[in-house]
Design a protein around this motif. Structure first.
Motif, PDB file in Angstrom:
ATOM      1  N   ALA A  77       7.803   0.295   6.718  1.00  0.00           N
ATOM      2  CA  ALA A  77       7.754  -0.798   7.988  1.00  0.00           C
ATOM      3  C   ALA A  77       6.825  -0.443   8.940  1.00  0.00           C
ATOM      4  O   ALA A  77       6.463  -1.484   9.533  1.00  0.00           O
ATOM      5  N   ILE A  78       6.368   0.872   9.047  1.00  0.00           N
ATOM      6  CA  ILE A  78       5.114   1.176   9.890  1.00  0.00           C
ATOM      7  C   ILE A  78       3.948   0.424   9.494  1.00  0.00           C
ATOM      8  O   ILE A  78       3.065   0.041   9.985  1.00  0.00           O
ATOM      9  N   GLY A  79       3.871   0.572   7.868  1.00  0.00           N
ATOM     10  CA  GLY A  79       2.618  -0.098   7.382  1.00  0.00           C
ATOM     11  C   GLY A  79       2.486  -1.402   7.633  1.00  0.00           C
ATOM     12  O   GLY A  79       1.577  -2.261   7.828  1.00  0.00           O
ATOM     13  N   VAL A  80       3.772  -2.138   7.757  1.00  0.00           N
ATOM     14  CA  VAL A  80       3.824  -3.533   7.899  1.00  0.00           C
ATOM     15  C   VAL A  80       2.994  -3.833   9.404  1.00  0.00           C
ATOM     16  O   VAL A  80       2.266  -4.602   9.569  1.00  0.00           O
ATOM     17  N   ARG A  81       3.361  -2.927  10.343  1.00  0.00           N
ATOM     18  CA  ARG A  81       2.888  -3.127  11.897  1.00  0.00           C
ATOM     19  C   ARG A  81       1.475  -2.913  11.593  1.00  0.00           C
ATOM     20  O   ARG A  81       0.652  -3.615  12.308  1.00  0.00           O
ATOM     21  N   PHE A  82       0.920  -2.081  10.742  1.00  0.00           N
ATOM     22  CA  PHE A  82      -0.492  -1.858  10.687  1.00  0.00           C
ATOM     23  C   PHE A  82      -1.170  -3.117  10.327  1.00  0.00           C
ATOM     24  O   PHE A  82      -2.305  -3.400  10.698  1.00  0.00           O
ATOM     25  N   GLY A  83      -0.589  -3.831   9.236  1.00  0.00           N
ATOM     26  CA  GLY A  83      -1.335  -4.894   8.639  1.00  0.00           C
ATOM     27  C   GLY A  83      -1.249  -6.086   9.741  1.00  0.00           C
ATOM     28  O   GLY A  83      -2.316  -6.684  10.044  1.00  0.00           O
ATOM     29  N   LYS A  84      -0.239  -6.007  10.444  1.00  0.00           N
ATOM     30  CA  LYS A  84       0.003  -7.116  11.463  1.00  0.00           C
ATOM     31  C   LYS A  84      -1.264  -7.141  12.440  1.00  0.00           C
ATOM     32  O   LYS A  84      -1.775  -8.000  12.946  1.00  0.00           O
ATOM     33  N   GLY A  85      -1.100  -5.697  12.884  1.00  0.00           N
ATOM     34  CA  GLY A  85      -2.386  -5.699  13.930  1.00  0.00           C
ATOM     35  C   GLY A  85      -3.704  -5.916  13.264  1.00  0.00           C
ATOM     36  O   GLY A  85      -4.563  -6.401  14.290  1.00  0.00           O
ATOM     37  N   LEU A  86      -3.877  -5.637  12.471  1.00  0.00           N
ATOM     38  CA  LEU A  86      -5.485  -6.146  11.873  1.00  0.00           C
ATOM     39  C   LEU A  86      -5.359  -7.470  11.563  1.00  0.00           C
ATOM     40  O   LEU A  86      -6.540  -8.206  12.014  1.00  0.00           O
ATOM     41  N   GLN A  87      -4.450  -8.193  11.187  1.00  0.00           N
ATOM     42  CA  GLN A  87      -4.422  -9.789  11.148  1.00  0.00           C
ATOM     43  C   GLN A  87      -4.423 -10.528  12.491  1.00  0.00           C
ATOM     44  O   GLN A  87      -5.308 -11.408  12.635  1.00  0.00           O
TER      45      GLN A  87
ATOM     46  N   TYR B 225       1.129   5.984  11.675  1.00  0.00           N
ATOM     47  CA  TYR B 225       1.026   5.750  10.015  1.00  0.00           C
ATOM     48  C   TYR B 225      -0.056   6.796   9.547  1.00  0.00           C
ATOM     49  O   TYR B 225       0.019   7.679   8.599  1.00  0.00           O
ATOM     50  N   THR B 226      -1.223   6.508  10.079  1.00  0.00           N
ATOM     51  CA  THR B 226      -2.560   7.202   9.462  1.00  0.00           C
ATOM     52  C   THR B 226      -2.496   9.013   9.733  1.00  0.00           C
ATOM     53  O   THR B 226      -2.527   9.550   8.897  1.00  0.00           O
ATOM     54  N   MET B 227      -1.931   9.179  10.930  1.00  0.00           N
ATOM     55  CA  MET B 227      -1.693  10.724  11.166  1.00  0.00           C
ATOM     56  C   MET B 227      -0.426  11.113  10.425  1.00  0.00           C
ATOM     57  O   MET B 227      -0.443  12.625  10.432  1.00  0.00           O
ATOM     58  N   SER B 228       0.335  10.612   9.895  1.00  0.00           N
ATOM     59  CA  SER B 228       1.320  10.980   9.094  1.00  0.00           C
ATOM     60  C   SER B 228       0.906  11.428   7.443  1.00  0.00           C
ATOM     61  O   SER B 228       1.846  11.898   7.022  1.00  0.00           O
TER      62      SER B 228
ATOM     63  N   TRP C 142       0.751  -1.390   0.173  1.00  0.00           N
ATOM     64  CA  TRP C 142       0.045   0.031   0.020  1.00  0.00           C
ATOM     65  C   TRP C 142       1.063   1.115   0.146  1.00  0.00           C
ATOM     66  O   TRP C 142       0.847   2.098  -0.687  1.00  0.00           O
ATOM     67  N   THR C 143       2.047   1.215   0.947  1.00  0.00           N
ATOM     68  CA  THR C 143       2.632   2.455   0.990  1.00  0.00           C
ATOM     69  C   THR C 143       3.425   2.679  -0.329  1.00  0.00           C
ATOM     70  O   THR C 143       3.484   3.719  -0.698  1.00  0.00           O
ATOM     71  N   ARG C 144       3.945   1.745  -1.043  1.00  0.00           N
ATOM     72  CA  ARG C 144       4.697   1.835  -2.125  1.00  0.00           C
ATOM     73  C   ARG C 144       3.888   2.359  -3.352  1.00  0.00           C
ATOM     74  O   ARG C 144       4.292   3.289  -4.162  1.00  0.00           O
ATOM     75  N   MET C 145       2.657   1.883  -3.310  1.00  0.00           N
ATOM     76  CA  MET C 145       1.828   2.334  -4.438  1.00  0.00           C
ATOM     77  C   MET C 145       1.452   3.784  -4.097  1.00  0.00           C
ATOM     78  O   MET C 145       1.387   4.534  -5.109  1.00  0.00           O
ATOM     79  N   VAL C 146       0.913   3.921  -3.091  1.00  0.00           N
ATOM     80  CA  VAL C 146       0.288   5.487  -2.710  1.00  0.00           C
ATOM     81  C   VAL C 146       1.734   6.373  -2.848  1.00  0.00           C
ATOM     82  O   VAL C 146       1.392   7.659  -3.443  1.00  0.00           O
TER      83      VAL C 146
ATOM     84  N   ASP D 149       9.327   8.844   3.828  1.00  0.00           N
ATOM     85  CA  ASP D 149      10.497   8.109   3.636  1.00  0.00           C
ATOM     86  C   ASP D 149       9.684   6.583   3.439  1.00  0.00           C
ATOM     87  O   ASP D 149       9.148   6.097   4.256  1.00  0.00           O
ATOM     88  N   VAL D 150       9.889   6.215   2.212  1.00  0.00           N
ATOM     89  CA  VAL D 150       9.158   5.012   1.653  1.00  0.00           C
ATOM     90  C   VAL D 150       9.748   3.727   2.496  1.00  0.00           C
ATOM     91  O   VAL D 150       8.715   3.060   3.043  1.00  0.00           O
ATOM     92  N   ALA D 151      10.790   3.656   3.071  1.00  0.00           N
ATOM     93  CA  ALA D 151      11.218   2.495   3.502  1.00  0.00           C
ATOM     94  C   ALA D 151      10.785   2.565   5.004  1.00  0.00           C
ATOM     95  O   ALA D 151      10.307   1.502   5.450  1.00  0.00           O
ATOM     96  N   LYS D 152      10.954   3.897   5.728  1.00  0.00           N
ATOM     97  CA  LYS D 152      10.491   3.767   6.867  1.00  0.00           C
ATOM     98  C   LYS D 152       8.814   3.707   6.988  1.00  0.00           C
ATOM     99  O   LYS D 152       8.674   2.886   8.091  1.00  0.00           O
ATOM    100  N   MET D 153       8.286   4.401   6.308  1.00  0.00           N
ATOM    101  CA  MET D 153       6.795   4.189   6.210  1.00  0.00           C
ATOM    102  C   MET D 153       6.236   3.079   5.770  1.00  0.00           C
ATOM    103  O   MET D 153       5.179   2.479   6.571  1.00  0.00           O
TER     104      MET D 153
END
Length: 346
Positions: A194-204, A268-271, A173-177, A188-192
């Motif tokens: 990694a945070i996006g990964v945490r986001f997805g893990k929380g939902l799962q 992530y969202t507030m960023s 998602w981060t790479r695409m947007v 910072d695509v790499a940094k965000m």
């Protein structure tokens, strides 16, 4: 990506047939990423359908899953292979939406062929990672019932699984947007990612704890045995509803881990720039609804009953959407809402 309106209409028609609720949520996304996200969802759903078709044996499902995944590793689609997947799996679909998706798999892949090389590459990456979770389900859990129950061994294994099935989506998602929305260029695509990964893990993880009983009765225990051992429990003990009090400390630990991930999802969202309100809403909604779900999981007296279906009621979904649509651009107000909700999760 092709801007041909007929292609857009075709994609939206498929999405409405397969998942109207996802289609409605998808429409909140800004133009430029909406169709790529929608098509990627369909590919992920198709892979999941292949892996979950329990009327054919696991070896066959693995074969067709890998055959489907292979379509994203070569320069050209192997249409004979796609038709082989359809012929083998369509007759065994209990859910009409899954059957429709497989029937329209060729349409989806033709739309994919019309995307830019860069977007195809991003989708290829996603489809190289995400099916690993489905393969893990098929190989780690050999049975289909509670009589053949198997469990993950460690928290690291659980973490790997949640990355495969959802964390990688946050990265994608981060790479695409960032590629398509000019206002995201400062990220910072790499940094965000990694945070996006945490986001997805929380939902799962939210999905795992809310569906724990249902998964157990299908032979899958995602609660690691390393945690169960600490409480003197075995996976089979979770089939007995009276063991919920003994299991609750482990449950609370998993809920806490999910909340830690979702807190990162909120960062992530507030960023996301305020002017990208559609993106903000598309991230706020799943986080807040996951929080509402975890609140209900934590309080459920019958969590280990397979008859229980824990989810936020429709009225709560509408309330979340209404409140955030009005306040989502105000970071202070939105964060206060999230903080208030998380304090209710005991």
């Amino acid at each position: 990506m092709s801007t041909d309106s007929a292609a857009d209409e075709l994609l939206h028609d498929i999405l409405k047939q397969v998942s109207r609720s996802f289609y409605l949520t998808l429409n909140v996304l800004p133009l430029g990423v909406r169709d790529q996200m929608g098509l990627s969802y369909l590919f992920a759903r198709a892979a999941d359908t292949i892996a979950d078709t329990d009327l054919i044996d696991r070896a066959q499902r693995l074969k067709y899953l890998n055959l489907f995944r292979a379509q994203f590793t070569t320069a050209a689609i192997d249409w004979a292979a796609v038709r082989e997947i359809q012929t083998a799996l369509i007759p065994h679909q209990r859910d009409s939406a899954e059957g429709i998706l497989l029937q329209r798999l060729e349409d989806c892949l033709k739309l994919y062929e019309g995307y830019s090389a860069e977007d195809r590459e991003r989708i290829q990456w996603l489809m190289s990672v995400l099916p690993n979770g489905m393969e893990m389900d098929l190989t780690r859990f050999p049975g289909e019932s509670s009589g053949q129950l198997a469990a993950l061994a460690t928290l690291d294994e659980l973490d790997q699984y949640t990355y495969y099935v959802a964390g990688c989506v946050g990265e994608f998602w981060t790479r695409m947007v960032c590629a398509h929305r000019p206002l995201m260029a400062a990220w910072d695509v790499a940094k965000m990612s990694a945070i996006g990964v945490r986001f997805g893990k929380g939902l799962q993880l939210t999905n795992i704890v809310k569906d724990i009983a249902r998964d157990l009765h299908h032979g899958r225990c995602y609660v690691p045995t390393s945690l169960l051992d600490e409480a003197g429990l075995k996976p089979a003990d979770l089939l007995e509803e009276e063991n919920l009090p003994r299991f609750r400390p482990i449950l609370n630990r998993l809920i806490g881990l999910a909340m830690e991930h979702l807190d990162e999802g909120w960062v992530y969202t507030m960023s996301i720039p305020v002017s990208e309100i559609r993106q903000r809403l598309a991230c706020m909604w799943p986080i807040l609804l996951a929080g509402e779900t975890l609140k209900r999981v934590a309080a459920a007296p019958d969590l280990l009953s397979p008859a229980v279906n824990i989810k936020a009621p429709r009225s709560v979904v509408y309330r979340v959407m209404a409140i955030t649509t009005l306040t989502g651009s105000n970071g202070f107000v939105a964060t206060s809402y999230w903080d208030s909700l998380r304090k209710q999760i005991a």
